[in-house]
Design a protein around this motif. Structure first.
Motif, PDB file in Angstrom:
ATOM      1  N   VAL A 148       0.929  -1.154  -0.096  1.00 53.77           N
ATOM      2  CA  VAL A 148       0.010   0.107  -0.152  1.00 53.77           C
ATOM      3  C   VAL A 148       0.785   1.135  -0.001  1.00 53.77           C
ATOM      4  O   VAL A 148       1.876   1.292   0.637  1.00 53.77           O
ATOM      5  CB  VAL A 148      -0.786   0.043   1.210  1.00 53.77           C
ATOM      6  CG1 VAL A 148      -1.551   1.405   1.367  1.00 53.77           C
ATOM      7  CG2 VAL A 148      -1.849  -1.136   1.236  1.00 53.77           C
ATOM      8  N   VAL A 149       0.456   2.265  -0.844  1.00 57.27           N
ATOM      9  CA  VAL A 149       1.033   3.509  -0.918  1.00 57.27           C
ATOM     10  C   VAL A 149      -0.008   4.495  -0.473  1.00 57.27           C
ATOM     11  O   VAL A 149      -0.956   4.533  -0.812  1.00 57.27           O
ATOM     12  CB  VAL A 149       1.497   3.909  -2.406  1.00 57.27           C
ATOM     13  CG1 VAL A 149       2.021   5.262  -2.400  1.00 57.27           C
ATOM     14  CG2 VAL A 149       2.704   2.641  -2.675  1.00 57.27           C
ATOM     15  N   ILE A 150       0.566   5.624   0.398  1.00 65.96           N
ATOM     16  CA  ILE A 150      -0.317   6.868   0.735  1.00 65.96           C
ATOM     17  C   ILE A 150      -0.243   7.742  -0.488  1.00 65.96           C
ATOM     18  O   ILE A 150       0.641   8.294  -0.636  1.00 65.96           O
ATOM     19  CB  ILE A 150       0.262   7.508   1.773  1.00 65.96           C
ATOM     20  CG1 ILE A 150       0.168   6.286   2.843  1.00 65.96           C
ATOM     21  CG2 ILE A 150      -0.856   8.401   2.388  1.00 65.96           C
ATOM     22  CD1 ILE A 150      -0.973   5.512   3.416  1.00 65.96           C
ATOM     23  N   GLY A 159       5.280  -0.052   2.808  1.00 64.65           N
ATOM     24  CA  GLY A 159       5.965  -1.169   3.191  1.00 64.65           C
ATOM     25  C   GLY A 159       5.262  -2.359   3.777  1.00 64.65           C
ATOM     26  O   GLY A 159       5.564  -3.206   4.121  1.00 64.65           O
ATOM     27  N   ILE A 160       3.890  -2.099   3.641  1.00 69.89           N
ATOM     28  CA  ILE A 160       2.892  -2.992   4.180  1.00 69.89           C
ATOM     29  C   ILE A 160       1.927  -3.361   3.135  1.00 69.89           C
ATOM     30  O   ILE A 160       1.377  -2.666   2.301  1.00 69.89           O
ATOM     31  CB  ILE A 160       2.141  -2.326   5.425  1.00 69.89           C
ATOM     32  CG1 ILE A 160       3.084  -1.656   6.372  1.00 69.89           C
ATOM     33  CG2 ILE A 160       1.473  -3.371   6.128  1.00 69.89           C
ATOM     34  CD1 ILE A 160       2.597  -0.902   7.310  1.00 69.89           C
ATOM     35  N   LYS A 161       1.519  -4.746   3.021  1.00 64.56           N
ATOM     36  CA  LYS A 161       0.375  -5.149   2.349  1.00 64.56           C
ATOM     37  C   LYS A 161      -1.115  -4.762   2.743  1.00 64.56           C
ATOM     38  O   LYS A 161      -1.984  -4.650   1.993  1.00 64.56           O
ATOM     39  CB  LYS A 161       0.590  -6.639   2.368  1.00 64.56           C
ATOM     40  CG  LYS A 161      -0.355  -7.459   1.308  1.00 64.56           C
ATOM     41  CD  LYS A 161      -0.244  -9.029   1.281  1.00 64.56           C
ATOM     42  CE  LYS A 161      -1.258  -9.435   0.237  1.00 64.56           C
ATOM     43  NZ  LYS A 161      -1.116 -11.078   0.159  1.00 64.56           N
ATOM     44  N   ASN A 180     -10.622   3.105   0.353  1.00 60.01           N
ATOM     45  CA  ASN A 180      -9.770   2.404  -0.054  1.00 60.01           C
ATOM     46  C   ASN A 180      -8.271   2.266   0.683  1.00 60.01           C
ATOM     47  O   ASN A 180      -8.014   3.223   1.596  1.00 60.01           O
ATOM     48  CB  ASN A 180      -9.296   2.976  -1.560  1.00 60.01           C
ATOM     49  CG  ASN A 180     -10.756   2.682  -2.505  1.00 60.01           C
ATOM     50  OD1 ASN A 180     -10.653   1.486  -3.061  1.00 60.01           O
ATOM     51  ND2 ASN A 180     -11.250   3.576  -2.871  1.00 60.01           N
ATOM     52  N   PRO A 181      -7.606   1.370   0.379  1.00 63.55           N
ATOM     53  CA  PRO A 181      -6.303   1.086   1.339  1.00 63.55           C
ATOM     54  C   PRO A 181      -5.592   2.389   1.242  1.00 63.55           C
ATOM     55  O   PRO A 181      -5.130   3.025   0.207  1.00 63.55           O
ATOM     56  CB  PRO A 181      -5.606   0.051   0.484  1.00 63.55           C
ATOM     57  CG  PRO A 181      -6.681  -0.798  -0.055  1.00 63.55           C
ATOM     58  CD  PRO A 181      -7.855   0.224  -0.673  1.00 63.55           C
ATOM     59  N   GLY A 182      -5.001   2.622   2.503  1.00 60.31           N
ATOM     60  CA  GLY A 182      -4.195   3.830   2.667  1.00 60.31           C
ATOM     61  C   GLY A 182      -4.672   5.164   2.723  1.00 60.31           C
ATOM     62  O   GLY A 182      -4.196   6.081   2.480  1.00 60.31           O
ATOM     63  N   ARG A 198     -10.066   7.808  -1.760  1.00 59.43           N
ATOM     64  CA  ARG A 198      -8.594   7.392  -1.869  1.00 59.43           C
ATOM     65  C   ARG A 198      -7.709   8.775  -1.808  1.00 59.43           C
ATOM     66  O   ARG A 198      -8.031   9.525  -2.198  1.00 59.43           O
ATOM     67  CB  ARG A 198      -8.416   6.952  -3.275  1.00 59.43           C
ATOM     68  CG  ARG A 198      -7.024   6.424  -3.924  1.00 59.43           C
ATOM     69  CD  ARG A 198      -7.072   5.634  -5.108  1.00 59.43           C
ATOM     70  NE  ARG A 198      -5.745   5.132  -5.800  1.00 59.43           N
ATOM     71  CZ  ARG A 198      -4.860   5.926  -6.250  1.00 59.43           C
ATOM     72  NH1 ARG A 198      -5.456   7.000  -6.738  1.00 59.43           N
ATOM     73  NH2 ARG A 198      -3.826   5.379  -6.803  1.00 59.43           N
ATOM     74  N   GLY A 199      -6.604   8.250  -0.972  1.00 58.60           N
ATOM     75  CA  GLY A 199      -5.511   9.125  -0.865  1.00 58.60           C
ATOM     76  C   GLY A 199      -5.949   9.798   0.501  1.00 58.60           C
ATOM     77  O   GLY A 199      -6.256   9.436   1.453  1.00 58.60           O
TER      78      GLY A 199
END
Length: 217
Positions: A148-150, A159-161, A180-182, A198-199
């Motif tokens: 995941v990317v912020i 660095g985390i799934k 959404n993720p992150g 997102r974001g």
């Protein structure tokens, strides 16, 4: 606007000192399970250990059909309603509501958080008095299973799934929204119902239909 100090008043959670050691809140996700086990062993007589590494405050109301997976802590005057599924690694603060058909996994809920109806909250941290409307969820894994990317400028790799959402204090998420993720939502911000977020959403903002972000007046 996305650091621990930007998002949270740390005096409103038993995890305050734990979170204080991190710059970004998602850095704390990997240690939540261990932290809860260590914290639980220090709790006083006002907490009952109802199962191994499961502690419930004696003023909390837990429905008989709720599932409390280890490890978890349920705070003072918190209500866990029928059909709630706490999978484990969940620190639920004081005065919270965990509603019917809500699932929690690897989370920190600050005091006063409400996830009252059909919510999934995983690998996430929800700030003081944050509220998720009925059916709103945190998506914590990308469809391609990559890390995941912020999404900010510049982007921040975690660095985390598995990273769900970081909700600041007093955030309001509208019904049937997907975070959404992150996703990171700053303090005192609102998300319209049926949003796909997102974001990073700045503090004091309104996230409107179509992804339009405006500053609260």
């Amino acid at each position: 606007m996305y650091t621990v100090n930007d998002l949270y008043d740390l005096c409103h959670s038993k995890a305050g000192e734990y979170l204080r050691q991190f710059k970004y809140p998602w850095e704390a996700l990997g240690g939540i399970k261990t932290f809860i086990v260590e914290l639980g062993s220090t709790l006083g007589e006002e907490y009952a250990q109802v199962a191994p590494t499961v502690w419930v405050h004696k003023t909390a109301k837990v429905a008989p059909t709720a599932y409390l997976g280890a490890p978890c802590i349920i705070g003072e005057n918190t209500e866990v309603r029928h059909g709630a599924f706490i999978r484990g690694s969940a620190l639920v603060g004081d005065g919270c509501v965990v509603g019917n058909s809500v699932e929690l996994k690897n989370v920190i809920l600050f005091d006063g958080v409400q996830v009252p109806h059909y919510n999934y909250v995983g690998d996430s941290i929800l700030g003081y008095k944050a509220h998720m409307g009925a059916g709103s969820i945190t998506s914590n894994v990308k469809s391609d299973k990559s890390l995941v990317v912020i999404h900010t400028d510049p982007e921040i790799p975690t660095g985390i799934k598995k990273v769900g959402a970081m909700l600041g204090d007093f955030v309001e998420v509208g019904c049937n929204s997907v975070l959404n993720p992150g996703t990171v939502i700053g303090k005192n911000s609102n998300v319209y119902p049926l949003s796909c977020v997102r974001g990073v959403i700045p503090e004091g903002s309104i996230y409107k239909t179509g992804g339009i972000i405006v500053t609260k007046k």
